[in-house]
Design a protein around this motif. Structure first.
Motif: not given
Lengths: 323, 325
Positions: A100-101, A215-216, A247-251
């Protein structure tokens, strides 16, 4: 090529970087779904390599026997019938999630668990073999592994990278100084990128890829490179982008970073999600697993094959089983 | 530090690696997730966009194509002492060898007044087709790191590859024209004059460029699916070079065909390779057997449009598959 080449040099021994913990962890304010991943599978086709060598390359394996196709199908799809030379690496095996946002999602897992591949598939850079990814807007990957064109100067790479990110030539020229400053490479910008030290290359690549505002945002290991000062700067930059993106994804292999920056953590193991929940819920379990893993010091199958890990292993108890 | 639950296991002489939890069961079904995606107007990633929006997207990346193409062309000759000089030296030496072997030693170009100019133009122009096809075939594999990290329509890769070949061709064409002019000073040959026809020569190159992009699209798609094709392409191209009359005129051979095989002669004469070499030669050289011919221009335009359109669609249809390996 597999996703494993993305982070071979990182070890399993996690030294929890406390320096990253200074920042405030963002407070989640959940909005509408911006990303839906449905039963995602990614299978790499590896030509000219038997499955054994794919294993050694760090691609996760064990019971993940490559899906056998009929002989005819293999002939048609690969055209290469050099006995046993076509193998498949099932890197991501059925991943589903709804993001989700306002969420920042950390992805953890040992080396070769499919983190980077999953991230690239979600970003639409690697086509899924099965399943689908739905997103609002265009996710952008912020990485340090994007060696654009090593034979060209940093200046050309900034231009190519910026244009590929969808900026216009004029926009790239406007941000050029900012990128060079951020990367802190000075006069080297006019030399071919292959002459750069690995730290300089990583800094420049990070600076290029963070020139656009997506955006993402997907961040792959970007915080693991450079000296402490650069890490601090890149953390600030990501935070800035995160505020815009939402929105963030972090590896990251640094648990400290994940703890400090993420509200939700997904733990991948051998291409499957084994835990998905809030940071406080997942991180302790994962740490427990990693510590236990370290203690057993079992061979280098799932990770820990780097020189640092090896040195530590030898320096510790000498009774470790080999292989 | 908390004591992990697996501490007991670790204390054993031969500890087993710890097991992570079992993979979780997802609390939403696939249908529910897809419905959720649709409700929120999310777009599906990694699918092929409609043809028109794809074309628009490619056009929007024109600057990227140009910069990437020019940089690729430049980087190719960067690791030599003579540097960019090789861009013209390479085709020059190539042409010299063919002139010596086929023109002088074998005398394969009988029936042509100016053998040197004939072979020089043939090899220079065919080289453009040759390098474009080879470059197109490798355009996806050779820049996989770019594909893996950045979003852009993949058609950018073959287009920029052919653009880089064009960028190397243009200085080489200058050398070619000089060689053709100098060949007129060989005592046995008639002098080569500069005529108004020369102004149409760039148009022939533009048509060839468009045609080459079409070819590059097709081989890029084929090679991305089956890398082995890269090896076969070399042989096909070598055959095409002779069949297109790059070294010796095919008319000599076609004229000898029996009437029943006349169709084959037509195929040889109007196949694209021969058409483009004919167009180039008929504009620059004053060969009696290669007069300027409007029919050939129609064929040249037709082949360019047809091949480009076909190639673009073929490439677009594989868009979602590039970059997996």
């Amino acid at each position: 090529m597999t996703e494993a080449d993305a982070h071979l040099d990182l070890d399993l021994d996690l030294e929890f970087d406390r320096e990253d913990l200074d920042g405030e962890r963002p407070v989640p304010s959940l909005g509408s779904p911006v990303l839906v991943v449905d039963d995602l599978h990614v299978v790499f086709r590896v030509l000219g390599a038997k499955s054994k060598s794919a294993t050694d390359a760090g691609a996760h394996v064990q019971e993940a026997s490559p899906r056998r196709q009929s002989l005819l199908k293999r002939l048609v799809t690969s055209g290469s019938r050099h006995v046993g030379a076509v193998s498949e690496v099932h890197a991501v095996r059925g991943v589903s999630m709804v993001v989700r946002h306002g969420e920042s999602v950390g992805i953890v897992g040992v080396n070769g668990s499919g983190k980077s591949t999953m991230l690239r598939a979600i970003a639409g850079l690697i086509p899924p073999t099965e399943g689908s990814v739905h997103a609002a807007g265009e996710p952008a990957l912020l990485g340090v592994n994007a060696a654009l064109m090593p034979q060209l100067s940093g200046e050309r790479n900034i231009m190519i990278g910026g244009l590929a990110l969808g900026l216009t030539q004029k926009q790239v020229e406007e941000r050029y100084d900012e990128v060079v400053d951020f990367a802190d490479i000075g006069e080297f910008v006019n030399l071919p990128m292959k002459t750069y030290s690995s730290g300089m290359g990583a800094r420049l690549r990070f600076a290029i890829s963070s020139a656009a505002r997506p955006d993402i945002l997907m961040v792959d290991e970007a915080l693991a490179t450079g000296d402490a000062a650069f890490r601090e700067r890149s953390r600030a930059r990501i935070e800035e982008i995160r505020k815009d993106a939402g929105t963030v994804f972090l590896v990251s292999h640094s648990i400290g970073t994940v703890e400090a920056m993420c509200t939700r953590v997904i733990w991948l193991h051998q291409g499957k999600i084994v835990m998905d929940g809030s940071t406080d819920e997942v991180v302790p379990e994962y740490q427990k697993f990693v510590r236990a893993h370290k203690r057993t010091k079992s061979g280098g199958r799932a990770g820990g094959v780097g020189p640092r890990a090896r040195k530590k292993r030898n320096g510790g108890k000498g009774d470790k089983p080999v292989g | 530090m908390t004591t992990p639950t697996t501490a007991g296991a670790a204390a054993e002489a031969r500890p087993k690696p710890p097991q992570p939890p079992e993979p979780i069961e997802f609390d939403l079904t696939s249908e529910e997730r897809l419905a959720l995606a649709e409700q929120n107007g999310l777009t599906r990633m990694g699918v092929r966009p409609p043809l028109w929006s794809y074309i628009r997207d490619v056009i929007r990346h024109w600057q990227f194509i140009r910069v990437l193409g020019a940089s690729t062309a430049y980087s190719k000759n960067q690791n030599n002492y003579l540097g960019q000089l090789w861009a013209v030296l390479n085709p020059f030496l190539n042409a010299i060898i063919y002139v010596v072997i086929f023109g002088l030693v074998l005398g394969a170009s009988r029936g042509v007044a100016n053998t040197v100019a004939f072979i020089v133009m043939g090899t220079f122009m065919f080289r453009f087709i040759d390098t474009s096809v080879h470059g197109g075939a490798r355009s996806i594999a050779s820049k996989s790191s770019l594909l893996r990290n950045l979003h852009f329509p993949r058609a950018v890769m073959p287009i920029s590859e052919v653009y880089s070949q064009l960028a190397t061709l243009i200085p080489a064409l200058g050398v070619m024209v000089v060689m053709v002019l100098l060949s007129g000073f060989i005592p046995a040959y008639e002098p080569v004059r500069v005529t108004w026809w020369w102004t149409l020569f760039p148009l022939a190159i533009v048509l060839l460029w468009i045609f080459n992009m079409g070819l590059a699209f097709i081989v890029a798609r084929v090679t991305a699916a089956t890398p082995d094709m890269d090896n076969i392409i070399s042989f096909v191209l070598r055959l095409a070079m002779f069949a297109s009359g790059a070294i010796f005129p095919i008319t000599r051979f076609v004229d000898k065909l029996p009437p029943s095989a006349e169709w084959f002669g037509m195929v040889m004469e109007y196949q694209p390779g021969h058409v483009y070499l004919y167009l180039g030669r008929s504009m620059i050289m004053q060969e009696k057997t290669i007069p300027p011919d409007l029919t050939m221009w129609y064929w040249g335009i037709g082949w360019a449009i047809f091949t480009f359109a076909l190639g673009f669609i073929v490439f677009w249809r594989g868009e979602e598959k590039y970059g997996r390996d």
